[in-house]
Design a protein around this motif. Structure first.
Motif, PDB file in Angstrom:
ATOM      1  N   ILE A  63       0.827  -1.210   0.000  1.00  0.00           N
ATOM      2  CA  ILE A  63       0.000   0.000   0.000  1.00  0.00           C
ATOM      3  C   ILE A  63       0.863   1.263   0.000  1.00  0.00           C
ATOM      4  O   ILE A  63       0.563   2.224  -0.720  1.00  0.00           O
ATOM      5  N   ASP A  64       1.926   1.276   0.780  1.00  0.00           N
ATOM      6  CA  ASP A  64       2.781   2.463   0.814  1.00  0.00           C
ATOM      7  C   ASP A  64       3.362   2.766  -0.566  1.00  0.00           C
ATOM      8  O   ASP A  64       3.394   3.914  -1.003  1.00  0.00           O
ATOM      9  N   ASN A  65       3.798   1.738  -1.268  1.00  0.00           N
ATOM     10  CA  ASN A  65       4.330   1.918  -2.612  1.00  0.00           C
ATOM     11  C   ASN A  65       3.222   2.352  -3.580  1.00  0.00           C
ATOM     12  O   ASN A  65       3.436   3.223  -4.424  1.00  0.00           O
ATOM     13  N   ALA A  66       2.048   1.762  -3.449  1.00  0.00           N
ATOM     14  CA  ALA A  66       0.924   2.134  -4.320  1.00  0.00           C
ATOM     15  C   ALA A  66       0.556   3.606  -4.132  1.00  0.00           C
ATOM     16  O   ALA A  66       0.315   4.327  -5.106  1.00  0.00           O
ATOM     17  N   VAL A  67       0.549   4.059  -2.884  1.00  0.00           N
ATOM     18  CA  VAL A  67       0.232   5.471  -2.612  1.00  0.00           C
ATOM     19  C   VAL A  67       1.313   6.375  -3.193  1.00  0.00           C
ATOM     20  O   VAL A  67       1.011   7.390  -3.822  1.00  0.00           O
ATOM     21  N   ASP A  83      -9.822   1.393   2.806  1.00  0.00           N
ATOM     22  CA  ASP A  83      -9.702   2.343   3.914  1.00  0.00           C
ATOM     23  C   ASP A  83      -8.244   2.705   4.193  1.00  0.00           C
ATOM     24  O   ASP A  83      -7.917   3.880   4.378  1.00  0.00           O
ATOM     25  N   GLU A  84      -7.365   1.715   4.201  1.00  0.00           N
ATOM     26  CA  GLU A  84      -5.944   1.967   4.443  1.00  0.00           C
ATOM     27  C   GLU A  84      -5.361   2.824   3.318  1.00  0.00           C
ATOM     28  O   GLU A  84      -4.624   3.785   3.564  1.00  0.00           O
ATOM     29  N   LYS A 101      -3.908   6.699   3.848  1.00  0.00           N
ATOM     30  CA  LYS A 101      -2.519   7.024   3.515  1.00  0.00           C
ATOM     31  C   LYS A 101      -2.438   8.020   2.363  1.00  0.00           C
ATOM     32  O   LYS A 101      -1.544   8.881   2.338  1.00  0.00           O
ATOM     33  N   THR A 102      -3.356   7.921   1.414  1.00  0.00           N
ATOM     34  CA  THR A 102      -3.382   8.862   0.290  1.00  0.00           C
ATOM     35  C   THR A 102      -3.676  10.271   0.780  1.00  0.00           C
ATOM     36  O   THR A 102      -3.020  11.238   0.371  1.00  0.00           O
ATOM     37  N   GLY A 137     -13.770  10.805  -2.918  1.00  0.00           N
ATOM     38  CA  GLY A 137     -14.179   9.447  -2.584  1.00  0.00           C
ATOM     39  C   GLY A 137     -15.653   9.296  -2.901  1.00  0.00           C
ATOM     40  O   GLY A 137     -16.337  10.277  -3.229  1.00  0.00           O
ATOM     41  N   ASP A 138     -16.144   8.087  -2.809  1.00  0.00           N
ATOM     42  CA  ASP A 138     -17.554   7.799  -3.093  1.00  0.00           C
ATOM     43  C   ASP A 138     -17.961   8.296  -4.482  1.00  0.00           C
ATOM     44  O   ASP A 138     -19.024   8.887  -4.659  1.00  0.00           O
ATOM     45  N   VAL A 139     -17.102   8.043  -5.446  1.00  0.00           N
ATOM     46  CA  VAL A 139     -17.366   8.456  -6.827  1.00  0.00           C
ATOM     47  C   VAL A 139     -18.044   7.312  -7.561  1.00  0.00           C
ATOM     48  O   VAL A 139     -17.540   6.191  -7.588  1.00  0.00           O
ATOM     49  N   ASP A 140     -19.177   7.601  -8.148  1.00  0.00           N
ATOM     50  CA  ASP A 140     -19.888   6.626  -8.968  1.00  0.00           C
ATOM     51  C   ASP A 140     -19.273   6.651 -10.368  1.00  0.00           C
ATOM     52  O   ASP A 140     -18.911   7.718 -10.875  1.00  0.00           O
ATOM     53  N   ASP A 141     -19.186   5.501 -10.994  1.00  0.00           N
ATOM     54  CA  ASP A 141     -18.584   5.415 -12.332  1.00  0.00           C
ATOM     55  C   ASP A 141     -19.300   6.262 -13.375  1.00  0.00           C
ATOM     56  O   ASP A 141     -18.736   6.545 -14.434  1.00  0.00           O
TER      57      ASP A 141
END
Length: 123
Positions: free
Chosen positions: A5-9, A38-39, A43-44, A108-112
């Motif tokens: 996750i840290d690398n992805a962020v 959530d994690e 972190k983002t 967040g909570d974005v609908d496609d």
């Protein structure tokens, strides 16, 4: 769900905010597995809040948008996202009253089907 996750962020920060998001390969849509969502979001937000915005000839992470037209387009999309029900997790506003600076923004909570998900904002 077993990603670093840290690398992805860290990679997302570069992929999204490089050139103030004004590049054709900007990672403006990130899909995250629900088990690590959530994690990843926490972190983002933490990393995005560290970003310094201002004069690109100083020690900053993000300079201005290219021009007024692009600046206004981005502010319009920020409002569209808010109006459509997306949750602003970070940023979402103009910075200062001079220049074309916009906060590094995370929704967040974005609908496609929302415009902020379907359109290329380029910023």
């Amino acid at each position: 769900e077993d990603a670093d996750i840290d690398n992805a962020v860290a990679q997302m920060q570069v992929g999204l905010f490089l050139n103030q998001g004004q590049c054709c390969v900007a990672s403006s849509r990130i899909y995250v597995h629900e088990k690590v969502y959530d994690e990843f979001v926490e972190k983002t937000i933490k990393e995005t809040q560290k970003r310094k915005i201002g004069d690109p000839f100083t020690e900053v992470d993000q300079g201005p948008q290219q021009n007024k037209r692009q600046f206004d387009k981005i502010l319009g999309y920020l409002e569209k996202g808010k109006s459509a029900g997306a949750k602003v997790l970070n940023g979402g506003n103009r910075v200062g009253d001079k220049g074309y600076y916009v906060e590094s923004t995370i929704f967040g909570d974005v609908d496609d089907k929302m415009e902020i998900a379907t359109d290329e904002i380029f910023g």
